[in-house]
Design a protein around this motif. Sequence first.
Motif, mmCIF file in Angstrom:
data_model
loop_
_atom_site.group_PDB
_atom_site.id
_atom_site.type_symbol
_atom_site.label_atom_id
_atom_site.label_comp_id
_atom_site.label_asym_id
_atom_site.label_seq_id
_atom_site.Cartn_x
_atom_site.Cartn_y
_atom_site.Cartn_z
ATOM 1 N N ILE A 101 0.837 -1.206 0.000
ATOM 2 C CA ILE A 101 0.000 0.000 0.000
ATOM 3 C C ILE A 101 0.868 1.251 0.000
ATOM 4 N N ALA A 102 1.905 1.270 0.841
ATOM 5 C CA ALA A 102 2.790 2.435 0.887
ATOM 6 C C ALA A 102 3.495 2.643 -0.446
ATOM 7 N N THR A 103 3.906 1.561 -1.090
ATOM 8 C CA THR A 103 4.578 1.666 -2.387
ATOM 9 C C THR A 103 3.635 2.214 -3.448
ATOM 10 N N ILE A 104 2.426 1.691 -3.492
ATOM 11 C CA ILE A 104 1.464 2.157 -4.500
ATOM 12 C C ILE A 104 1.114 3.622 -4.279
ATOM 13 N N VAL A 105 0.862 3.997 -3.027
ATOM 14 C CA VAL A 105 0.534 5.400 -2.728
ATOM 15 C C VAL A 105 1.707 6.305 -3.097
ATOM 16 N N MET A 106 2.908 5.880 -2.760
ATOM 17 C CA MET A 106 4.100 6.668 -3.048
ATOM 18 C C MET A 106 4.280 6.865 -4.553
ATOM 19 N N LEU A 107 4.225 5.792 -5.322
ATOM 20 C CA LEU A 107 4.409 5.895 -6.774
ATOM 21 C C LEU A 107 3.273 6.683 -7.417
ATOM 22 N N LEU A 108 2.071 6.484 -6.924
ATOM 23 C CA LEU A 108 0.921 7.225 -7.432
ATOM 24 C C LEU A 108 1.068 8.721 -7.151
ATOM 25 N N CYS A 109 1.558 9.052 -5.972
ATOM 26 C CA CYS A 109 1.754 10.472 -5.628
ATOM 27 C C CYS A 109 2.852 11.112 -6.469
ATOM 28 N N PHE A 110 3.884 10.340 -6.836
ATOM 29 C CA PHE A 110 4.910 10.870 -7.743
ATOM 30 C C PHE A 110 4.263 11.329 -9.048
ATOM 31 N N LEU A 128 -0.566 19.112 -1.880
ATOM 32 C CA LEU A 128 -1.157 17.970 -1.180
ATOM 33 C C LEU A 128 -0.446 16.673 -1.580
ATOM 34 N N PHE A 129 -0.193 16.493 -2.876
ATOM 35 C CA PHE A 129 0.479 15.272 -3.333
ATOM 36 C C PHE A 129 1.924 15.220 -2.858
ATOM 37 N N CYS A 130 2.592 16.361 -2.723
ATOM 38 C CA CYS A 130 3.953 16.378 -2.177
ATOM 39 C C CYS A 130 3.950 15.975 -0.707
ATOM 40 N N VAL A 131 2.971 16.444 0.038
ATOM 41 C CA VAL A 131 2.850 16.041 1.441
ATOM 42 C C VAL A 131 2.570 14.540 1.524
ATOM 43 N N LEU A 132 1.704 14.050 0.653
ATOM 44 C CA LEU A 132 1.414 12.607 0.631
ATOM 45 C C LEU A 132 2.646 11.803 0.203
ATOM 46 N N GLN A 133 3.452 12.354 -0.710
ATOM 47 C CA GLN A 133 4.721 11.710 -1.076
ATOM 48 C C GLN A 133 5.589 11.531 0.160
ATOM 49 N N PHE A 134 5.722 12.614 0.913
ATOM 50 C CA PHE A 134 6.552 12.581 2.117
ATOM 51 C C PHE A 134 6.032 11.548 3.111
ATOM 52 N N TRP A 139 6.389 6.241 5.700
ATOM 53 C CA TRP A 139 5.763 4.974 6.090
ATOM 54 C C TRP A 139 6.461 3.799 5.412
ATOM 55 N N TYR A 140 6.837 3.969 4.149
ATOM 56 C CA TYR A 140 7.565 2.933 3.426
ATOM 57 C C TYR A 140 8.924 2.687 4.084
ATOM 58 N N SER A 141 9.623 3.752 4.440
ATOM 59 C CA SER A 141 10.968 3.618 5.004
ATOM 60 C C SER A 141 10.953 2.941 6.367
ATOM 61 N N ILE A 142 9.981 3.299 7.201
ATOM 62 C CA ILE A 142 9.973 2.684 8.530
ATOM 63 C C ILE A 142 9.512 1.230 8.486
ATOM 64 N N SER A 143 8.997 0.792 7.344
ATOM 65 C CA SER A 143 8.607 -0.615 7.241
ATOM 66 C C SER A 143 9.822 -1.538 7.246
ATOM 67 N N TYR A 144 11.002 -0.990 6.996
ATOM 68 C CA TYR A 144 12.222 -1.795 7.032
ATOM 69 C C TYR A 144 12.779 -1.932 8.448
ATOM 70 N N ILE A 145 12.278 -1.139 9.380
ATOM 71 C CA ILE A 145 12.737 -1.200 10.763
ATOM 72 C C ILE A 145 11.758 -2.074 11.541
ATOM 73 N N PRO A 146 12.248 -3.132 12.172
ATOM 74 C CA PRO A 146 11.330 -4.024 12.897
ATOM 75 C C PRO A 146 10.545 -3.287 13.983
ATOM 76 N N PHE A 147 9.266 -3.487 14.005
ATOM 77 C CA PHE A 147 8.322 -2.945 14.982
ATOM 78 C C PHE A 147 8.201 -1.419 14.947
ATOM 79 N N ALA A 148 8.779 -0.752 13.964
ATOM 80 C CA ALA A 148 8.707 0.713 13.901
ATOM 81 C C ALA A 148 7.294 1.184 13.596
ATOM 82 N N ARG A 149 6.617 0.493 12.710
ATOM 83 C CA ARG A 149 5.236 0.883 12.394
ATOM 84 C C ARG A 149 4.336 0.757 13.613
ATOM 85 N N ASP A 150 4.525 -0.315 14.370
ATOM 86 C CA ASP A 150 3.722 -0.491 15.590
ATOM 87 C C ASP A 150 3.997 0.630 16.584
ATOM 88 N N ALA A 151 5.269 1.019 16.711
ATOM 89 C CA ALA A 151 5.622 2.087 17.641
ATOM 90 C C ALA A 151 5.022 3.418 17.202
#
Length: 161
Positions: A101-110, A128-134, A139-151
């Motif tokens: 979902i984060a990947t699709i939203v990110m690419l779509l916002c680009f 608005l789309f630049c803010v959504l890009q950010f 959200w995409y970046s923190i998905s690589y950190i274990p338990f970061a999304r939960d935190a």
Amino acid sequence: MDKLRRVLSGQEENEERGLTSQVLDASSLSYSTRVKWFFICFVAGILLSILGTALLFIPGGGFKLFAVFYTLGNLAALGSTCFLMGPLKQLKRMFEPTRLIATIVMLLCFVLTLCAVFWWDKKPLAILFCVLQFLAMTWYSISYIPFARDAVMKCFTTCLS
């Protein structure tokens, strides 16, 4: 180098290797080279985003340059991770269920950011789309950190309640 070793040892094989194995052999980089190019590409992405933000304050056509440089900066930062894991592995990891979902939203916002600036000529929509890009990149970046999304989710629910 391997082919030279096989020829010198008399073990040359007549069968041709596939295109994929040739590309992978030709593009293999050392770990230090991968890390260097990751940092170069990542810093270039940050600088392009900062330059884009600075161009926002130029009267006239600065807004279009902002959208282009901000989007290119995010693409460069995203592409920098290809040096660490390789492009195929990066693409596979981008579209894993946890990041889909984060990947699709990110690419779509680009794409939508550039459409809002060049074809629709809507500045508020582009911002608005630049803010959504950010937000999607974060959200995409923190998905690589274990338990970061939960935190992050727990922090927001605590702050909102």
